[in-house]
Write a protein that holds these residues in place. Sequence first.
Motif, PDB file in Angstrom:
ATOM      1  N   THR A  44       0.622  -1.249   0.116  1.00 37.68           N
ATOM      2  CA  THR A  44       0.080  -0.070  -0.065  1.00 37.68           C
ATOM      3  C   THR A  44       0.871   1.365  -0.082  1.00 37.68           C
ATOM      4  OG1 THR A  44      -0.220   0.146   2.283  1.00 37.68           O
ATOM      5  CG2 THR A  44      -1.718  -1.285   1.203  1.00 37.68           C
ATOM      6  N   LEU A  45      -0.070   2.376  -0.311  1.00 39.00           N
ATOM      7  CA  LEU A  45       1.039   3.678  -0.287  1.00 39.00           C
ATOM      8  C   LEU A  45       1.290   3.973   1.087  1.00 39.00           C
ATOM      9  CD1 LEU A  45       0.205   6.846  -2.172  1.00 39.00           C
ATOM     10  CD2 LEU A  45       0.386   6.948   0.218  1.00 39.00           C
TER      11      LEU A  45
ATOM     12  N   HIS B 186       8.065   2.961   4.904  1.00 40.64           N
ATOM     13  CA  HIS B 186       9.440   2.570   4.657  1.00 40.64           C
ATOM     14  C   HIS B 186      10.491   3.753   4.177  1.00 40.64           C
ATOM     15  CE1 HIS B 186      12.493   0.626   2.049  1.00 40.64           C
ATOM     16  NE2 HIS B 186      12.048  -0.482   2.674  1.00 40.64           N
ATOM     17  N   ALA B 187       9.799   4.646   3.753  1.00 41.05           N
ATOM     18  CA  ALA B 187      10.567   5.869   3.467  1.00 41.05           C
ATOM     19  C   ALA B 187      11.007   7.099   4.525  1.00 41.05           C
ATOM     20  CB  ALA B 187       9.977   6.532   1.896  1.00 41.05           C
ATOM     21  N   GLY B 188      10.225   6.760   5.560  1.00 40.54           N
ATOM     22  CA  GLY B 188      10.010   7.722   6.504  1.00 40.54           C
ATOM     23  C   GLY B 188       9.585   8.982   6.424  1.00 40.54           C
ATOM     24  N   VAL B 189       8.276   8.889   5.488  1.00 34.65           N
ATOM     25  CA  VAL B 189       7.663  10.177   5.082  1.00 34.65           C
ATOM     26  C   VAL B 189       6.062  10.095   5.101  1.00 34.65           C
ATOM     27  CG1 VAL B 189       9.566  11.134   3.321  1.00 34.65           C
ATOM     28  CG2 VAL B 189       7.507   9.668   2.619  1.00 34.65           C
TER      29      VAL B 189
ATOM     30  N   GLU C 156      13.207   4.876  -4.159  1.00 39.58           N
ATOM     31  CA  GLU C 156      14.103   3.701  -3.648  1.00 39.58           C
ATOM     32  C   GLU C 156      13.142   2.756  -2.865  1.00 39.58           C
ATOM     33  OE1 GLU C 156      17.282   5.162  -1.438  1.00 39.58           O
ATOM     34  OE2 GLU C 156      18.541   5.455  -3.345  1.00 39.58           O
ATOM     35  N   SER C 157      12.255   3.292  -2.166  1.00 40.10           N
ATOM     36  CA  SER C 157      11.322   2.456  -1.132  1.00 40.10           C
ATOM     37  C   SER C 157      10.206   1.772  -2.430  1.00 40.10           C
ATOM     38  CB  SER C 157      10.381   3.158  -0.385  1.00 40.10           C
ATOM     39  OG  SER C 157      11.156   3.808   0.603  1.00 40.10           O
TER      40      SER C 157
END
Length: 337
Positions: free
Chosen positions: A3-4, A10-13, A38-39
């Motif tokens: 999912t989004l 995972h990207a920390g955003v 990248e994530s």
Amino acid sequence: MVTLAEVAQHAGVSASTVSYVLSGKRSISATTRQRVEESIRELGYHPNAGARALASNRSNIIALMIPLRTDIYVPVMMEIAVAVATTARTHGYDVLLLTGEEGPDAVRRVTGSGLADAMILMDVQLDDERLPLLRGTDQPSALIGLPADPSGLTCVDLDFRAAGALCLGHLAALGHRDIAVIGEAPAVYERHTGFAERTLDGLRGRARELGLRLLHRPCEGGYDAMAVTLARIFDERPGTTGFVVQNESAVEPLLALLRQQGRAVPEDVSVVAICPDQVATQASVRLTSVAVPAQEMGRRAVEHLVAKLDGRGDDGVVLLAPELTVRASTGPAPTAP
């Protein structure tokens, strides 16, 4: 399914930042964008097509209308279709293939349903009944073909009129004065299909300029139909020494029948074709030919259409210049006994 929200974690955003990276609607720093991308790659995330379409009011689909009729050479049409699909994919679009002979109804269905963001039309006729609908909609479109009146349209095609003239000029330069044209199936001319009519236009115009005797005979293709057509040609014009062929299905039957009649190619009879290079080079006699640039036509049509979708393109006509390659099937006209 990833999912989004999982990509964002995972990207920390935030999830909204991931959404902005995907849509491009807001400026995101290069570092953050790289981390999100990248994530996406690591997790194998694919945006939901339906949700993306609702958010952007775009389907990211191009409709390709390619009526598959029994009287056309399907491999050329499919080569164009593959080029359209491949090029569209590089620009982030998928292709919806419409192969029925629905005509205007298919245009109405695409424009009225939101199935696609744009459309490409093939098998274009000189007075194509689909064109008023295209001119009456805001949806971008492109034609692979050229109608009699291309105003307000984007068209990409081989310059078939110039191709016909080029073939005839080549035979005339070799001394041939009586030339027969073996054309497409009769139904192609009955529909006033653009490429066939324009080729014939170029052939006839060049014949008048050079004072050549020209005979045009449509042909269904296949051995039996070619045998009847060839017999008619030599009955009407026994002095025929040059042939222009615009019918891939007639190429090999023509060469076989000429051999059976003891007419050597190119010593007695010269043959030039308008066809894909593959047809010309794989024939029993390697044919002098004007190539049909199927891949280039498909690629150019998509690129012009994508430019229109991005607000960068204008309507206009792109005609690809024909190129004649001399091979083993043409030579000097035989001298009279």
